[in-house]
Design a protein around this motif. Structure first.
Motif, PDB file in Angstrom:
ATOM      1  N   ALA A 134      48.228 -13.171  25.816  1.00  0.00           N
ATOM      2  CA  ALA A 134      47.867 -11.774  25.561  1.00  0.00           C
ATOM      3  C   ALA A 134      46.887 -11.678  24.399  1.00  0.00           C
ATOM      4  O   ALA A 134      47.026 -12.381  23.387  1.00  0.00           O
ATOM      5  CB  ALA A 134      49.136 -10.977  25.255  1.00  0.00           C
ATOM      6  N   ASN A 135      45.936 -10.796  24.556  1.00  0.00           N
ATOM      7  CA  ASN A 135      44.930 -10.572  23.522  1.00  0.00           C
ATOM      8  C   ASN A 135      45.559  -9.783  22.377  1.00  0.00           C
ATOM      9  O   ASN A 135      46.058  -8.668  22.564  1.00  0.00           O
ATOM     10  CB  ASN A 135      43.761  -9.790  24.141  1.00  0.00           C
ATOM     11  N   ASP A 138      43.863 -14.221  13.115  1.00  0.00           N
ATOM     12  CA  ASP A 138      44.491 -15.494  12.770  1.00  0.00           C
ATOM     13  C   ASP A 138      45.819 -15.595  13.524  1.00  0.00           C
ATOM     14  O   ASP A 138      46.861 -15.144  13.045  1.00  0.00           O
ATOM     15  CB  ASP A 138      44.700 -15.542  11.242  1.00  0.00           C
ATOM     16  N   SER A 139      45.756 -16.173  14.723  1.00  0.00           N
ATOM     17  CA  SER A 139      46.951 -16.174  15.575  1.00  0.00           C
ATOM     18  C   SER A 139      48.069 -17.034  14.986  1.00  0.00           C
ATOM     19  O   SER A 139      49.254 -16.766  15.212  1.00  0.00           O
ATOM     20  CB  SER A 139      46.597 -16.655  16.986  1.00  0.00           C
ATOM     21  N   VAL A 179      45.604 -20.255  19.202  1.00  0.00           N
ATOM     22  CA  VAL A 179      44.702 -21.304  18.692  1.00  0.00           C
ATOM     23  C   VAL A 179      45.257 -22.703  19.009  1.00  0.00           C
ATOM     24  O   VAL A 179      44.513 -23.682  19.023  1.00  0.00           O
ATOM     25  CB  VAL A 179      44.454 -21.096  17.175  1.00  0.00           C
ATOM     26  N   ASP A 180      46.538 -22.780  19.329  1.00  0.00           N
ATOM     27  CA  ASP A 180      47.129 -24.054  19.761  1.00  0.00           C
ATOM     28  C   ASP A 180      46.406 -24.599  20.994  1.00  0.00           C
ATOM     29  O   ASP A 180      46.413 -25.801  21.253  1.00  0.00           O
ATOM     30  CB  ASP A 180      48.607 -23.791  20.122  1.00  0.00           C
ATOM     31  N   GLU A 188      41.928 -18.424  20.027  1.00  0.00           N
ATOM     32  CA  GLU A 188      42.154 -17.710  18.768  1.00  0.00           C
ATOM     33  C   GLU A 188      42.130 -16.204  19.021  1.00  0.00           C
ATOM     34  O   GLU A 188      41.326 -15.711  19.819  1.00  0.00           O
ATOM     35  CB  GLU A 188      41.087 -18.111  17.738  1.00  0.00           C
ATOM     36  N   GLY A 189      43.055 -15.505  18.367  1.00  0.00           N
ATOM     37  CA  GLY A 189      43.153 -14.055  18.586  1.00  0.00           C
ATOM     38  C   GLY A 189      44.103 -13.701  19.727  1.00  0.00           C
ATOM     39  O   GLY A 189      44.298 -12.526  20.022  1.00  0.00           O
TER      40      GLY A 189
END
Ligand SMILES: Cc1ncc(COP(=O)(O)O)c(C=O)c1O
Length: 381
Positions: free
Chosen positions: A316-317, A324-325, A344-345, A351-352
């Protein structure tokens, strides 16, 4: 003391969230785990009984290094029944999970500097396997408004003299997306070998999953029992490879692993031949949860541009809330007591985003959504 390749390997952030969640639980917190890529169902009874029977019958020794022939025959039969493809059991290597099969295959095919094309985002471990085996991951961005699917044209632009393989995963982790048949056919026609991780096959809610073998024989398939059969801890997987690759893999398996577990292989035959009704029951339950969590996340302000139709994930966005997820996932864990995986994993293009797994009960998902709502309201206020 430590080799560069071991020093450089990236941690698996989903596991780091889990490890912190376990610490909080030890202190008395109640955490809802939506960070796990693991079925919450027990392994179907017919599979458990088959394993118990195999142990009692003394199937407790080493087996043929490629895997017992009846299991390889059952896998070949499964691919024929489901996809209409002919796979000889001589092209199948049975391993202790899909992960060892990936390590074995990339060790067997990559020379230093060989490139493997991956989508971005992708399953977190893929680039680590590739780098560890001396290769170089090359990523191609995929986008939420396109269902996070590979665009063959974009992939073509990254194919060069050092491209050894194109890696696909449909349904995909972390996006839950399915690759359309015409895109698979186009990718198969680009020239390089296609490596296809089919571990989420069987967990499809709309449309139909395709095996890469329907489109080309210049392909390597990874598959396993962890997800559709709820057998993560049993450690059983396999690779289907072109004929010339089987002998090198056999020699590697003999040396490094000897064989997969004997009674788990016996249970694998029953999984393929008798557990279909159980798989269907679990699939239907995941689908109910999928239909529940997607609108729930949207209501909270997360973006789900294209509804995922496979696996058990929603990517999900969360850009409305964070850039910074990683920090956001830990903030959610500490304050809302819900485990989620930072996007980001799964690569820079994740990311995000946050990955929510719906391999958890509807009640727990409902409670997680309530906790997230309270957390987000408080955070913005
Ligand atoms: C895309 C993908 N491939 C492979 C694996 C690993 O599977 P196995 O349990 O068979 O090693 C996972 C586990 O999360 C996965 O998500």
């Amino acid at each position: 003391m430590i080799a560069k390749r071991a020093q450089e390997i990236a941690p698996f952030l989903a596991m780091e969230v889990l490890e912190r969640a376990v610490e909080l639980e030890a202190k008395g917190d109640h955490i809802i785990h939506l960070e796990l890529g693991e079925p919450d169902f027990p392994t179907p009874a017919c599979i458990q009984e088959a394993a118990a029977r195999a142990v009692m019958e003394g199937k407790t020794g080493y087996t043929h290094s490629l895997g017992i022939l009846p299991l390889r025959e059952a896998i070949a039969e499964h691919y024929h029944r489901k996809y209409g493809v002919q796979v000889s059991p001589e092209r199948i290597l049975v391993t202790a999970g899909t992960s060892p099969a990936m390590w074995m295959v990339f060790s067997a095919i990559l020379e230093p500097g060989d490139q493997v094309i991956l989508s971005n985002p992708h399953y977190a471990c893929y680039p680590n396997f590739i780098r560890f085996c001396g290769g170089e991951p090359v990523t191609v961005a995929v986008h939420e408004d396109d269902g996070f699917q590979f665009r063959p044209e974009a992939v073509k632009g990254r194919v060069g003299p050092r491209t050894k393989a194109i890696f696909i995963n449909s349904p995909a982790n972390p996006t839950g997306t399915l690759l359309l048949a015409e895109r698979m056919a186009a990718l198969a026609g680009l020239g390089p070998l296609v490596v296809s991780d089919e571990i989420y096959h069987g967990l499809v809610y709309e449309g139909r999953e395709h095996s890469i073998l329907e489109f080309t024989d210049r392909a390597i398939v990874f598959n396993g029992f962890s997800k559709a059969y709820a057998m993560t801890g049993w450690r059983l997987g396999y690779a289907i490879v072109p004929p010339e690759l089987i002998r090198p893999l056999q020699k590697m398996h003999q040396n490094f692993f000897i064989s997969a577990n004997a009674f788990v292989q016996a249970a694998g035959i029953v999984a393929l031949r008798a557990a279909q009704p159980d798989v269907e029951r679990m699939r239907a339950t995941y689908d109910e949860r999928r239909r529940f969590i997607i609108p729930g996340l949207r209501r909270l302000g997360f973006g789900v541009a294209t509804e995922p139709t496979g696996a058990f994930y929603v990517l999900a966005n969360a850009k409305r809330f964070t850039t910074d997820s990683y920090a956001f996932a830990f903030e959610i864990l500490e304050r809302a007591k819900v485990g989620v995986t930072p996007g980001v994993d799964f690569g820079s293009n994740g990311e995000g985003y946050l990955r929510f797994s719906y391999a958890n009960s509807k009640d727990n998902i409902a409670e997680a959504l309530r906790r997230l709502e309270a957390f987000l309201t408080h955070r913005s206020g």
